[in-house]
Each structure stands twice: as structure tokens, then as C-alpha cells.
Design a protein around this motif. Structure first.
Motif, PDB file in Angstrom:
ATOM      1  N   THR A   1      40.338  14.562 -16.771  1.00 12.46           N
ATOM      2  CA  THR A   1      40.064  13.754 -15.576  1.00 12.46           C
ATOM      3  C   THR A   1      38.991  12.693 -15.829  1.00 12.46           C
ATOM      4  O   THR A   1      38.579  12.009 -14.896  1.00 12.46           O
ATOM      5  CB  THR A   1      39.617  14.642 -14.392  1.00 12.46           C
ATOM      6  OG1 THR A   1      38.353  15.252 -14.715  1.00 12.46           O
ATOM      7  CG2 THR A   1      40.651  15.720 -14.083  1.00 12.46           C
ATOM      8  N   LEU A   2      38.565  12.538 -17.075  1.00  9.32           N
ATOM      9  CA  LEU A   2      37.531  11.559 -17.416  1.00  9.32           C
ATOM     10  C   LEU A   2      38.021  10.153 -17.092  1.00  9.32           C
ATOM     11  O   LEU A   2      39.086   9.731 -17.533  1.00  9.32           O
ATOM     12  CB  LEU A   2      37.182  11.654 -18.904  1.00  9.32           C
ATOM     13  CG  LEU A   2      36.100  10.698 -19.410  1.00  9.32           C
ATOM     14  CD1 LEU A   2      34.756  11.016 -18.763  1.00  9.32           C
ATOM     15  CD2 LEU A   2      35.996  10.783 -20.919  1.00  9.32           C
ATOM     16  N   GLN A   3      37.242   9.450 -16.298  1.00  9.27           N
ATOM     17  CA  GLN A   3      37.565   8.070 -15.929  1.00  9.27           C
ATOM     18  C   GLN A   3      37.138   7.136 -17.055  1.00  9.27           C
ATOM     19  O   GLN A   3      36.048   7.279 -17.598  1.00  9.27           O
ATOM     20  CB  GLN A   3      36.822   7.677 -14.641  1.00  9.27           C
ATOM     21  CG  GLN A   3      37.120   8.564 -13.457  1.00  9.27           C
ATOM     22  CD  GLN A   3      38.542   8.402 -12.954  1.00  9.27           C
ATOM     23  OE1 GLN A   3      39.044   7.307 -12.859  1.00  9.27           O
ATOM     24  NE2 GLN A   3      39.194   9.520 -12.654  1.00  9.27           N
ATOM     25  N   THR A   4      37.988   6.201 -17.372  1.00  6.54           N
ATOM     26  CA  THR A   4      37.592   5.205 -18.363  1.00  6.54           C
ATOM     27  C   THR A   4      36.608   4.246 -17.699  1.00  6.54           C
ATOM     28  O   THR A   4      36.543   4.160 -16.478  1.00  6.54           O
ATOM     29  CB  THR A   4      38.818   4.426 -18.886  1.00  6.54           C
ATOM     30  OG1 THR A   4      39.482   3.843 -17.778  1.00  6.54           O
ATOM     31  CG2 THR A   4      39.760   5.342 -19.647  1.00  6.54           C
TER      32      THR A   4
ATOM     33  N   LEU B   1      33.239   4.331 -17.942  1.00  5.78           N
ATOM     34  CA  LEU B   1      32.004   4.976 -17.485  1.00  5.78           C
ATOM     35  C   LEU B   1      30.809   4.051 -17.664  1.00  5.78           C
ATOM     36  O   LEU B   1      29.805   4.210 -17.005  1.00  5.78           O
ATOM     37  CB  LEU B   1      31.744   6.235 -18.305  1.00  5.78           C
ATOM     38  CG  LEU B   1      32.190   7.563 -17.744  1.00  5.78           C
ATOM     39  CD1 LEU B   1      31.825   8.684 -18.690  1.00  5.78           C
ATOM     40  CD2 LEU B   1      31.629   7.817 -16.372  1.00  5.78           C
TER      41      LEU B   1
ATOM     42  N   THR C   1      31.155  15.897 -10.712  1.00  8.24           N
ATOM     43  CA  THR C   1      30.636  15.346 -11.962  1.00  8.24           C
ATOM     44  C   THR C   1      29.148  15.082 -11.784  1.00  8.24           C
ATOM     45  O   THR C   1      28.652  15.019 -10.658  1.00  8.24           O
ATOM     46  CB  THR C   1      31.324  14.018 -12.345  1.00  8.24           C
ATOM     47  OG1 THR C   1      31.021  13.040 -11.356  1.00  8.24           O
ATOM     48  CG2 THR C   1      32.831  14.188 -12.482  1.00  8.24           C
TER      49      THR C   1
END
Length: 154
Positions: free
Chosen positions: A87-90, A92, A69
Motif C-alpha cells: 500500500t506504499l504510495q509513490t 513520498l 501510517t
């Protein structure tokens, strides 16, 4: 003044002449992964500076130089790049203006909670019946103008 960003993904080792034409004149290029081979990024650098990340097909020594990323700032906008949106992490953090992803090969522009989500689709070999596309993002004083460009090709 307009700052123009070319956004490409899922080239899978193929940089089409139509993609090169569409990227001519951009100020910066973002490659959202599945590059396919190192020569692709080298070729893109002929047009503008490149920020690239590694996708799930990018393996081998050459791919280790690319992160999974990347958070970058261009034209006053905070842009987070990852390959697979799933796969986006909360958490950010506040202040992200744009989230760029690839992987699905499906071009998409959406705004959620004031954040622009942009998937340029796939500019590489055709997969199923999905279109061959890339995107541009124009940043001006008035705001951001994302656009999907259909490249055609087989």
C-alpha cells in the motif's frame, strides 16, 4: 553514540518473553501494526517510548488511537512506517531514510535507491512455517546497521 531502535510487527496479541528480552535496552520501539490488543503497546512502553501504527487486524475502539501510517524522525533519520508495503504510495518525497513495514510475516532487509526497507517479520503466533522474528536498527555516525533477530518459540 549509538541509538538503538527495536522494530516489531504482527504480534497479534502475543508479546513473547523472547521479544521482551530482545527489546531490553533499546532507545525507541516501532510497532508496524497487527498489534492485536492494547496491552501489547502498554507492555512495550515498559522498555522504551513506542511509536505504533494500526494493522489490518487492529479493530475496535482501542485501535483508533493508532494511525495507518506514521512518519517519524529518530536519531536524525526519517522513518516511514506502514503495515502493508503493497500500500506504499509513490511520491513520498525525498529524504526518507527507512521504510518499515510488516504484514507479510516475512523478515526482510533491503536497500533500494538509498532507502532501507525493513520488515521485522512476525513476533506473534507462528504462521505457517515462517520464523518468529523482530529487528533492531542501530544508528551511529557511521551509518545504520539493521539486524533480524530470530526468537524461536512455537
Amino acid at each position: 553514540m549509538t541509538f538503538r531502535i527495536g522494530i516489531i510487527s504482527d504480534t497479534h496479541g502475543l508479546l513473547r518473553p523472547e521479544a521482551e528480552r530482545a527489546l531490553t535496552g533499546v532507545n525507541h520501539i516501532i510497532h508496524a501494526g497487527d498489534i492485536g490488543r492494547p496491552e501489547i503497546v502498554d507492555a512495550l512502553r515498559r522498555f522504551a517510548p513506542v511509536t505504533a501504527i494500526r494493522g489490518n487486524v487492529d479493530s475496535g475502539e482501542w485501535a483508533l488511537q493508532y494511525p495507518d501510517t506514521k512518519l517519524l524522525r529518530l536519531a536524525g533519520k526519517s522513518i516511514y512506517v506502514l503495515h502493508d508495503l503493497k500500500t506504499l504510495q509513490t511520491g513520498l518525497g525525498a529524504g526518507i531514510d527507512v521504510i518499515v513495514s510488516g504484514h507479510s510475516h516475512v523478515p526482510n532487509i533491503d536497500t533500494v535507491g538509498g532507502v532501507l526497507y525493513l520488515n521485522p517479520g512476525s513476533a506473534g503466533p507462528r504462521r505457517f512455517k515462517l520464523p518468529i522474528t523482530l529487528a533492531t536498527l542501530e544508528v551511529t555516525r557511521e551509518g545504520m546497521r539493521p539486524e533480524i533477530h530470530h526468537l524461536g518459540g512455537d
